[in-house]
Write an enzyme that holds these catalytic residues in place. Sequence first.
Site, PDB file in Angstrom:
ATOM      1  N   GLU A 109      25.472  24.216  75.114  1.00  0.00           N
ATOM      2  CA  GLU A 109      24.554  23.788  76.173  1.00  0.00           C
ATOM      3  C   GLU A 109      24.844  24.553  77.474  1.00  0.00           C
ATOM      4  O   GLU A 109      25.199  25.727  77.443  1.00  0.00           O
ATOM      5  CB  GLU A 109      24.628  22.274  76.343  1.00  0.00           C
ATOM      6  CG  GLU A 109      24.215  21.557  75.038  1.00  0.00           C
ATOM      7  CD  GLU A 109      23.960  20.086  75.184  1.00  0.00           C
ATOM      8  OE1 GLU A 109      23.365  19.665  76.184  1.00  0.00           O
ATOM      9  OE2 GLU A 109      24.346  19.332  74.256  1.00  0.00           O
TER      10      GLU A 109
ATOM     11  N   ASP B  89      16.359  12.519  75.056  1.00  0.00           N
ATOM     12  CA  ASP B  89      17.624  13.253  74.890  1.00  0.00           C
ATOM     13  C   ASP B  89      18.643  12.792  75.927  1.00  0.00           C
ATOM     14  O   ASP B  89      18.387  12.834  77.134  1.00  0.00           O
ATOM     15  CB  ASP B  89      17.360  14.763  75.034  1.00  0.00           C
ATOM     16  CG  ASP B  89      18.585  15.604  74.682  1.00  0.00           C
ATOM     17  OD1 ASP B  89      19.617  15.031  74.280  1.00  0.00           O
ATOM     18  OD2 ASP B  89      18.503  16.843  74.804  1.00  0.00           O
TER      19      ASP B  89
HETATM   20  C1  BGC Z   1      21.474  17.743  73.531  1.00  0.00           C
HETATM   21  C2  BGC Z   1      20.718  17.413  72.263  1.00  0.00           C
HETATM   22  C3  BGC Z   1      21.592  16.618  71.325  1.00  0.00           C
HETATM   23  C4  BGC Z   1      22.070  15.374  72.051  1.00  0.00           C
HETATM   24  C5  BGC Z   1      22.908  14.448  71.199  1.00  0.00           C
HETATM   25  C6  BGC Z   1      22.131  16.518  74.144  1.00  0.00           C
HETATM   26  O1  BGC Z   1      22.993  16.871  75.161  1.00  0.00           O
HETATM   27  O2  BGC Z   1      20.585  18.318  74.467  1.00  0.00           O
HETATM   28  O3  BGC Z   1      20.278  18.600  71.654  1.00  0.00           O
HETATM   29  O4  BGC Z   1      20.884  16.291  70.177  1.00  0.00           O
HETATM   30  O5  BGC Z   1      22.845  15.781  73.170  1.00  0.00           O
HETATM   31  O6  BGC Z   1      24.154  14.963  70.932  1.00  0.00           O
END
Ligand code: BGC
Length: 671
Positions: free
Chosen positions: A551, A355
């Site tokens: 997030e 990730d």
């Molecule tokens: C997130 C993921 C996401 C990825 C791509 C990350 O910051 O934790 O859930 O899929 O970004 O956008």
Amino acid sequence: MADVDEPEVSGHYAILFFTAERYTRRVNKTAIKHFVLYVGVGLMLVSALVLLFEVQNPSGSMQQYGRPVNAVYLDASRSVEERTEDLLSRMTLAEKVGQMVLVERSSIKEMSDLSSYALGALLSGAGSNPEDNSLHGWATMVAGFQEEVERRSRLGIPILYGVDAVHGHGNVPGATVFPHAIGLGAANEPDLTRRSARATGEELEATGVYWSFSPNLDLPKDIRWGRVYETFSDDPALVALHGRAYIEGLQQRENDSTASLAVLATPKHYVGLGSMLWGTSRNAEYRIDQGTTPADEMRLRAEYLPPFQEALKGGAQSIMVGLNRWGDKELASSHYLLQDVLKDELGFTGFLVSDWYGVYEIPGSDYRSAITAINAGVDMVMLPFDYVPFVANVTQAVTHGAIPIERIDDAVRRILRVKFALGLFERNQRVIAEASFGSAEHRAIAREAVGKSLVLLKNDQNVLPLGPETQHIRVAGSAADNVGRQTGAWTVAWQGIEGNWLPGATSILQGIRAGAPTGTLVEFSATGTFASHEDIADVGIAIVGEAPYSEGYGDSPLPTLTDEDTAAINALRLNSKKVVVILVSGRPLLISHHLPTWDALVMAWLPGSEGAGIADVLFGSVPFTGRLPIPWPASLSQLPVGLGSETNDGSPLQYERFFGIVTSLNNSTSD
Ligand code: BGC
């Protein structure tokens, strides 16, 4: 390579010219003129035919670049395994490393890097949209990337393009935006989740995107976390049920004969996400996101693994590794959890993708971190920024024996299998489902999901649903006429965008106006203040909640109502006989002190683009059936809340998990 063809197209032109020259020596000038004319026209026709052939059959043009012909991997009639092994046997180390790279599209320095580094995958991080952010703009962008690798790279391995379609293909204005996952958990109807995911898959296919970083299988324990709404529930059984339904819906192939997977799902985040402790984030701007999961293996196995086990049964072919730490170890560096548990013990045969910048958060130099992650079992590395040093580091590490070539082969094999299963090599044969994008049919599924996701938490004197005696309604609150709040984050922008700008969407207020019985007066004021305050409305509906976030930016020390929303509710109480509060929020809010003054409370989560789904239930054409998929705490000191609903301080919750008042269409209620 034994079976590499020489360029052929230029050879055809040469033969034509030589034949023409020989002919002109024997004939008169008129004949020459006629000849030139015929040959000219002929040449144009041949060129047009060659061009047409190239457009329709990219593999024809590949021969110009030394593409193997008659290769097993290019033969769609061969099995995925045969094609994978054949392709793998032809690849150089550089090409293998390239397949392990997943680059954020805006970090691509030169278009030609895609073919010269034989890059395997690209993503649009949330908000990374093409300039023409439309169905057409996306389809053109993705096709452009594919064309680059298909035409110019040696082996023509298609790109896997990924996005976060976490509640529909919300990256593109005009797409259907479904309720965020927590709403689907509240509706708790697996077939609805499956249909929502299939519709999302079709809208992705319409843009040429065959990979979504969803579903989210995290289990939140603390409502202060900014990702609660991305999850279905904190209950492993419910998450397992819906995660599997989602995967099956997204991946389910319909009319396409070449692919066994329609769109690739990526359950995330493996593993333990949601149980991080407040204050442990190592991201200076966050508090709990990207924090530490206590290293308690029994709990990990009892609660956090089952949804992933079920995802494997549902056919998951790719899994995203979390940004959390397990004890003092970054997940991406845990050979035990990635290789031993997931791949060896549970038998996961797909690929593991890291990730965001997760691999580089493993302590040590970039060189060392990449080695640790790949040796631990990461197969594809998400590289939001720079891929050039990564490719150099991994190539060097393999050359020096720090990463065994068998590990690289294993990773690439896992990735290629998925590309074949998706039919990417036969991409031009796929039916593009453009008409499904934002279609009435998909919006109807989303509207149904909204209605079923609503949870009725309080309903004094059966104020809801509103009957025909309700002649005058006043609507107030920051989320009443604000599609941006309804859809929340991961909608066109990473952090979401406030306001009514999303094409095709309906705000909750618009839905109420359209759904109210004929003759009902519906007035709106965001602040709850109305000019004619002497007359008292039958009902005041306050639609309040959270501004969008995603997030760690949504980590909140005190999830509750804003002063502005509280004031709007209080104003409504003065000018309406009853007050119904509808919360548009990604998580339960701390509201104990307000609750006694409200007649009814509805949790609407983040319903998405179809605000009319709320009016359906308010006016009783659809009953309230949703139940809380997570416990609703009464105070901060109760956090975190355990699976058995045990609060941290032992005091009783505001509402237990699975609480919800159910109404029937004739207005009788039961818990
Ligand atoms: C997130 C993921 C996401 C990825 C791509 C990350 O910051 O934790 O859930 O899929 O970004 O956008």
